[in-house]
Design a protein around this motif. Structure first.
Motif, PDB file in Angstrom:
ATOM      1  N   ALA A   1      32.772   2.149  69.309  1.00 35.21           N
ATOM      2  CA  ALA A   1      34.056   1.908  68.633  1.00 35.21           C
ATOM      3  C   ALA A   1      34.164   0.457  68.164  1.00 35.21           C
ATOM      4  CB  ALA A   1      35.205   2.210  69.600  1.00 35.21           C
ATOM      5  N   ARG A   2      34.944   0.252  67.120  1.00 31.78           N
ATOM      6  CA  ARG A   2      35.301  -1.119  66.752  1.00 31.78           C
ATOM      7  C   ARG A   2      36.531  -1.514  67.571  1.00 31.78           C
ATOM      8  NH1 ARG A   2      35.759  -0.924  60.530  1.00 31.78           N
ATOM      9  NH2 ARG A   2      36.110   1.250  61.073  1.00 31.78           N
ATOM     10  N   VAL A   3      36.668  -2.818  67.792  1.00 38.31           N
ATOM     11  CA  VAL A   3      37.673  -3.262  68.763  1.00 38.31           C
ATOM     12  C   VAL A   3      38.668  -4.242  68.152  1.00 38.31           C
ATOM     13  CG1 VAL A   3      37.952  -4.587  70.906  1.00 38.31           C
ATOM     14  CG2 VAL A   3      36.141  -2.875  70.734  1.00 38.31           C
ATOM     15  N   LEU A   4      39.951  -3.936  68.379  1.00 45.46           N
ATOM     16  CA  LEU A   4      41.025  -4.837  67.958  1.00 45.46           C
ATOM     17  C   LEU A   4      41.775  -5.314  69.206  1.00 45.46           C
ATOM     18  CD1 LEU A   4      43.058  -5.996  65.770  1.00 45.46           C
ATOM     19  CD2 LEU A   4      44.300  -3.836  66.026  1.00 45.46           C
ATOM     20  N   ALA A   5      42.009  -6.616  69.291  1.00 46.76           N
ATOM     21  CA  ALA A   5      42.798  -7.157  70.413  1.00 46.76           C
ATOM     22  C   ALA A   5      44.206  -7.463  69.925  1.00 46.76           C
ATOM     23  CB  ALA A   5      42.147  -8.444  70.912  1.00 46.76           C
ATOM     24  N   VAL A   6      45.205  -7.104  70.735  1.00 49.88           N
ATOM     25  CA  VAL A   6      46.584  -7.521  70.450  1.00 49.88           C
ATOM     26  C   VAL A   6      46.990  -8.381  71.636  1.00 49.88           C
ATOM     27  CG1 VAL A   6      48.963  -6.766  70.062  1.00 49.88           C
ATOM     28  CG2 VAL A   6      47.069  -5.442  69.120  1.00 49.88           C
ATOM     29  N   THR A   7      47.096  -9.664  71.415  1.00 48.22           N
ATOM     30  CA  THR A   7      47.309 -10.578  72.529  1.00 48.22           C
ATOM     31  C   THR A   7      48.194 -11.754  72.119  1.00 48.22           C
ATOM     32  OG1 THR A   7      46.206 -11.985  74.164  1.00 48.22           O
ATOM     33  CG2 THR A   7      45.089 -11.747  72.067  1.00 48.22           C
ATOM     34  N   ASN A   8      48.748 -12.385  73.134  1.00 48.20           N
ATOM     35  CA  ASN A   8      49.631 -13.527  72.872  1.00 48.20           C
ATOM     36  C   ASN A   8      48.867 -14.848  72.955  1.00 48.20           C
ATOM     37  OD1 ASN A   8      52.344 -14.345  72.349  1.00 48.20           O
ATOM     38  ND2 ASN A   8      52.509 -15.083  74.447  1.00 48.20           N
ATOM     39  N   VAL A   9      47.644 -14.778  73.471  1.00 50.83           N
ATOM     40  CA  VAL A   9      46.943 -16.038  73.740  1.00 50.83           C
ATOM     41  C   VAL A   9      45.733 -16.187  72.808  1.00 50.83           C
ATOM     42  CG1 VAL A   9      45.831 -17.477  75.498  1.00 50.83           C
ATOM     43  CG2 VAL A   9      47.781 -16.017  76.118  1.00 50.83           C
TER      44      VAL A   9
END
Ligand code: M6R
Length: 314
Positions: free
Chosen positions: A78-86
């Motif tokens: 899979a391709r990966v997306l991060a949803v993060t505050n930092v």
């Protein structure tokens, strides 16, 4: 544009934001979305389509279970997306792309503003998917974005109602058991309300999808049990009213989060936490705020340090 499925992994409050993303992605973009608790996903031998997208939601960008779940997803193609505050956190660095929530540092242990920012980011992502896949017209997306712009004002409005929330908390200061119920997008809000109460007030709280009540948990409802219901308008509002009638007839004390002016809902409640009405998929962003305030207020009444809950570390 070509992804066939979205897998979202997260822990704690971020998992609740992820659950809301599933509603938005499926409704607006018509792509199947699955949500997993990261510590389950990484060990459950998942089947991943090579055209799948894995999304990791993590305020800190450092939760090990989420990081390792994403590694597992990538290992399976899979391709990966991060949803993060930092910015530049471990999860962001390992992902193919990062969507930053930029809500400012979350200093206390309990996630609050960062949760709202996660829901917004994930719903914007859902709208973008809808746009590129052509499942919603530009006009419709434009109207939805207009509602989004009105949210900060609505949240300010809810925050200004602190005294009313405090009064409800004071009236319930002696209660030990709380059931948070919701349906549709109200369900993740119920989970989050219960989590905030547990971690800040150390009170017994359960979050449930109200349609499941009759399959067991209703046996626990008795006089003295507090039911906190997310009764704002969503496609299952009417069905939810019947669920509330069921707990009320068993003697529960009922607190409802309701849209301003909704007297029909108010008639079922012993106390109401009023909120302005918005597009139903955005309602969680507004509805969760009085529940955060309620947990804060009860924790203070019980003399707890809301910034440093016991047994928890950032
Ligand atoms: O930094 P993360 O979003 O990955 O953290 C996940 C959970 O540990 C976190 O949301 C936790 O549940 C909070 N204390 C909730 O208020």
């Amino acid at each position: 544009q070509k992804i066939t499925k979205v897998y979202i992994v997260a822990c704690g409050s971020s998992y609740h934001a992820a659950l809301l993303a599933k509603y938005a992605i499926e409704h607006w973009a018509r792509v199947a979305a699955e949500v997993d608790i990261a510590s389950e996903f990484r060990y459950r031998d998942p089947v991943l389509d090579p055209a799948a997208l894995a999304v990791g939601v993590s305020q800190s960008g450092e939760s090990l279970d989420t990081l390792l779940a994403l590694r597992e997803a990538r290992r399976r193609g899979a391709r990966v997306l991060a949803v993060t505050n930092v910015v530049d956190s471990s999860i962001a660095r390992e992902a193919d792309a990062a969507l930053y929530t930029r809500a400012g540092p979350e200093i206390c242990v309990a996630a609050t503003k960062t949760l709202l920012a996660q829901i917004v980011a994930l719903e914007l992502f859902a709208l973008t998917l809808a746009q590129v896949r052509g499942t919603r017209s530009a006009e419709e997306i434009g109207h939805i974005i207009d509602s989004l712009h009105r949210l900060p004002e609505m949240i300010e409005d809810v925050l200004s109602r602190e005294k009313e929330v405090d009064q409800v908390a004071e009236a319930l200061a002696g209660a030990r058991d709380f059931f948070y119920l919701g349906r549709n997008v109200g369900y993740p809000v119920a989970l989050e309300g219960a989590l905030k109460l547990k971690e800040l007030s150390y009170l017994h709280a359960e979050g449930y999808p109200a349609g499941e009540l009759k399959h067991g948990p209703i046996a626990l409802i008795e006089p003295g049990t507090v039911v906190v219901g997310i009764a704002t308008r969503n496609p299952l509002w009417e069905k939810f009213q019947s669920n509330i009638a069921e707990v009320k007839s068993r003697g529960a004390t009922v607190v409802l989060v309701a849209n301003d002016g909704d007297e029909e809902t108010a008639r079922q409640a012993d106390a109401v936490l009023w909120v302005p009405e918005t597009e139903y998929l955005f309602a969680p962003i507004v509805d969760v705020v009085p529940l955060q305030m309620f947990a804060y207020s009860l924790a203070r009444l019980h003399g707890h340090d809301v910034d440093r809950p016991r047994n928890l570390a950032k």
